[in-house]
Design an enzyme around this catalytic site. Structure first.
Site, PDB file in Angstrom:
ATOM      1  N   PHE A 119       0.854  -1.193   0.000  1.00  0.00           N
ATOM      2  CA  PHE A 119       0.000   0.000   0.000  1.00  0.00           C
ATOM      3  C   PHE A 119       0.896   1.252   0.000  1.00  0.00           C
ATOM      4  O   PHE A 119       1.925   1.282   0.686  1.00  0.00           O
ATOM      5  CB  PHE A 119      -0.907  -0.022   1.233  1.00  0.00           C
ATOM      6  CG  PHE A 119      -1.977   1.013   1.195  1.00  0.00           C
ATOM      7  CD1 PHE A 119      -3.148   0.794   0.489  1.00  0.00           C
ATOM      8  CD2 PHE A 119      -1.816   2.231   1.845  1.00  0.00           C
ATOM      9  CE1 PHE A 119      -4.140   1.761   0.432  1.00  0.00           C
ATOM     10  CE2 PHE A 119      -2.800   3.202   1.790  1.00  0.00           C
ATOM     11  CZ  PHE A 119      -3.965   2.964   1.081  1.00  0.00           C
ATOM     12  N   ASP A 140       1.721  -5.040   8.823  1.00  0.00           N
ATOM     13  CA  ASP A 140       0.553  -4.197   8.562  1.00  0.00           C
ATOM     14  C   ASP A 140      -0.650  -5.143   8.443  1.00  0.00           C
ATOM     15  O   ASP A 140      -0.688  -5.999   7.550  1.00  0.00           O
ATOM     16  CB  ASP A 140       0.780  -3.410   7.259  1.00  0.00           C
ATOM     17  CG  ASP A 140      -0.410  -2.515   6.902  1.00  0.00           C
ATOM     18  OD1 ASP A 140      -1.542  -2.839   7.304  1.00  0.00           O
ATOM     19  OD2 ASP A 140      -0.203  -1.516   6.187  1.00  0.00           O
ATOM     20  N   ARG A 179     -11.965  -4.776  -6.784  1.00  0.00           N
ATOM     21  CA  ARG A 179     -11.908  -5.581  -5.550  1.00  0.00           C
ATOM     22  C   ARG A 179     -13.333  -5.847  -5.071  1.00  0.00           C
ATOM     23  O   ARG A 179     -14.134  -4.934  -4.970  1.00  0.00           O
ATOM     24  CB  ARG A 179     -11.182  -4.825  -4.435  1.00  0.00           C
ATOM     25  CG  ARG A 179      -9.716  -4.719  -4.590  1.00  0.00           C
ATOM     26  CD  ARG A 179      -9.049  -4.258  -3.305  1.00  0.00           C
ATOM     27  NE  ARG A 179      -9.744  -3.176  -2.611  1.00  0.00           N
ATOM     28  CZ  ARG A 179      -9.208  -2.498  -1.604  1.00  0.00           C
ATOM     29  NH1 ARG A 179      -8.008  -2.784  -1.165  1.00  0.00           N
ATOM     30  NH2 ARG A 179      -9.876  -1.532  -1.020  1.00  0.00           N
TER      31      ARG A 179
HETATM   32  C1  PLP Z   1      -2.678  -1.948   3.814  1.00  0.00           C
HETATM   33  C2  PLP Z   1      -2.901  -0.535   4.238  1.00  0.00           C
HETATM   34  N1  PLP Z   1      -1.943   0.098   4.932  1.00  0.00           N
HETATM   35  C3  PLP Z   1      -2.105   1.382   5.325  1.00  0.00           C
HETATM   36  C4  PLP Z   1      -3.253   2.077   5.037  1.00  0.00           C
HETATM   37  C5  PLP Z   1      -3.354   3.536   5.445  1.00  0.00           C
HETATM   38  O1  PLP Z   1      -4.244   3.738   6.441  1.00  0.00           O
HETATM   39  P1  PLP Z   1      -4.612   5.233   6.910  1.00  0.00           P
HETATM   40  O2  PLP Z   1      -4.963   5.999   5.686  1.00  0.00           O
HETATM   41  O3  PLP Z   1      -5.799   5.035   7.784  1.00  0.00           O
HETATM   42  O4  PLP Z   1      -3.434   5.796   7.595  1.00  0.00           O
HETATM   43  C6  PLP Z   1      -4.286   1.460   4.326  1.00  0.00           C
HETATM   44  C7  PLP Z   1      -5.542   2.173   4.007  1.00  0.00           C
HETATM   45  O5  PLP Z   1      -6.441   1.701   3.382  1.00  0.00           O
HETATM   46  C8  PLP Z   1      -4.097   0.116   3.915  1.00  0.00           C
HETATM   47  O6  PLP Z   1      -5.043  -0.522   3.206  1.00  0.00           O
END
Ligand code: PLP
Length: 405
Positions: free
Chosen positions: A127, A204, A378
């Site tokens: 991500f 994560d 998705r």
């Molecule tokens: C795998 C993953 N990591 C990190 C994030 C980032 O999260 P945030 O925008 O709440 O900081 C997301 C958001 O969808 C995500 O899907």
């Protein structure tokens, strides 16, 4: 033979989690909502709990509410979430800030716990927030990023991780379930590999928390983060969670050393001393309405049971793959998720040249999926709210769309 609508209805009748749909505000707009892996539906009890907090605790008790319970919410609710779905003993999890901010904290914390090592390992298809933060934290510390470049359906393998690990590795950041393909990694095996070279493993868990059972303590995970607004249904922008294994507490440090992470918040002392507990990972004043929303939503996961949720996630994703194969693959789509349910999280991704057009037509027909650049749709299936019949209808509508192209 392809499952019929009646087959889907029969699955709903036999589904032990079916009564949980009544726990949510369902609305009557979408024909099917297949985006609970981006934003889960609102639980009724979450709406009530937030209103209660605002009206009676904030409105009625005002500042006294901090002493009457709010001060301890980050770790209390963290413990409840950990018990419901992270496989983590109390005292290692807090609810705070966003996943992005918590990744920043964990990257620094993990590197500080391994001084003298100058490499961070991460995945080039992860991500964006994960990749961007790895780059900026490595840059600010003069470290190098070793990028893994997996096939997103296969995910990071044992051999590909071995290739980049060395005694220079401080920290490895991996996503348990891939945000695009839904590929699920083997936490225990990969964490053990990371430990073989003396590095730390940070996970994560955004796409697994609340839909896949985790065993953070048993799998010897060092650090983890995840969000609460997907399968945990705590609402848009609800605060994230952050886990630090007990063995690192006391020595773990993070860069946003606000007063909520200090050993005695109300001493207001001249110099900073980190709290020896998981509170060291906090920074500033907790966002109370967000944390109580997490608490209420987590109670639903605890009642349903994460194993039962996983069982339904497997059945839903299996049905989804079956219908995609029967109805969409003949029209140029591919399943871009693992076919083996044991290697898949709670969503199924399909890929095709005309995905953007099809996704827009699905929206217009009130079937709500998630589109991911450049060509992925998705299909997020939330076991507490998605019914088999809803999934069947969604794919039936989509079949009509692709047949008419
Ligand atoms: C795998 C993953 N990591 C990190 C994030 C980032 O999260 P945030 O925008 O709440 O900081 C997301 C958001 O969808 C995500 O899907």
């Amino acid at each position: 033979m392809t499952s019929t609508y009646d087959d889907a209805v029969a699955l709903d009748r036999a589904d032990p989690l079916a009564p949980f749909r009544a726990e949510f505000l369902m609305g009557d707009d979408p024909v099917a909502y297949l985006d609970g892996n981006s934003l889960g539906r609102p639980p009724l009890r979450t709406l009530e709990r937030v209103e209660q907090t605002l009206r009676h605790e904030w409105g009625g008790r005002l500042i006294r509410s901090w002493e009457e319970g709010w001060l301890d919410l980050p770790e209390q609710v963290g413990d409840r979430l950990a018990a419901a779905c992270l496989g983590a003993a109390p005292g290692q999890t807090v609810i705070a800030e966003s996943t992005s901010v918590n990744i920043f904290k964990l990257l620094h914390a993990g590197c500080d716990l391994r001084p003298g090592r100058d490499e961070i390992v991460a995945t080039d298809s992860d991500f964006p927030t994960d990749r961007y933060l790895v780059e900026s934290v490595a840059g600010s510390r003069g470290m190098t990023v070793r990028w893994l470049r997996p096939n997103i359906v296969e995910g990071v393998t044992e051999s590909s991780l071995r290739e980049v690990l060395s005694e220079r590795t401080a920290l490895v950041l991996l996503s348990h379930v891939d945000y695009r393909s839904g590929a699920m990694l083997d936490v225990r095996m990969l964490t053990a590999l990371v430990h073989e070279v003396g590095a730390l493993a940070a996970w994560d868990l955004c796409h697994s928390a609340g839909v896949v059972p985790l065993a953070l303590d048993a799998d010897a995970v060092d650090l983890a983060v995840g969000c609460t607004y997907k399968y945990l249904n705590a609402g848009p922008g609800a605060p994230a969670f952050l886990y630090v294994a007990a063995q690192h507490l006391g020595s773990v440090r993070q860069p946003i050393t606000g007063w909520w992470s200090s050993a005695d918040r109300f001493a207001m002392g001249p110099t900073y001393e980190a709290d020896p507990s998981i509170r060291a990972m906090l920074s500033g004043t907790a966002y109370v309405p967000g944390i109580v929303a997490v608490d209420a939503s987590v109670s639903l996961v605890a009642e349903a049971g994460i194993e039962a949720i996983r069982t339904k996630a497997v059945a839903l994703t299996d049905l989804c793959v079956e219908l995609v194969d029967a109805w969409l693959v003949p029209h140029g789509f591919e399943v871009a998720s693992p076919r083996d349910a044991a290697r898949r999280g709670g969503h199924v991704t399909i890929q095709g040249d005309r995905s953007r057009e099809v996704s827009a037509a699905m929206y217009a027909a009130k079937v709500v999926p998630d589109f991911r650049n450049p060509d992925m749709i998705r299909l997020g299936l939330s076991p507490l709210t998605t019914s088999y019949a809803e999934l069947w209808r969604a794919l039936d509508v989509t079949r009509g769309i692709v047949e008419a192209l």
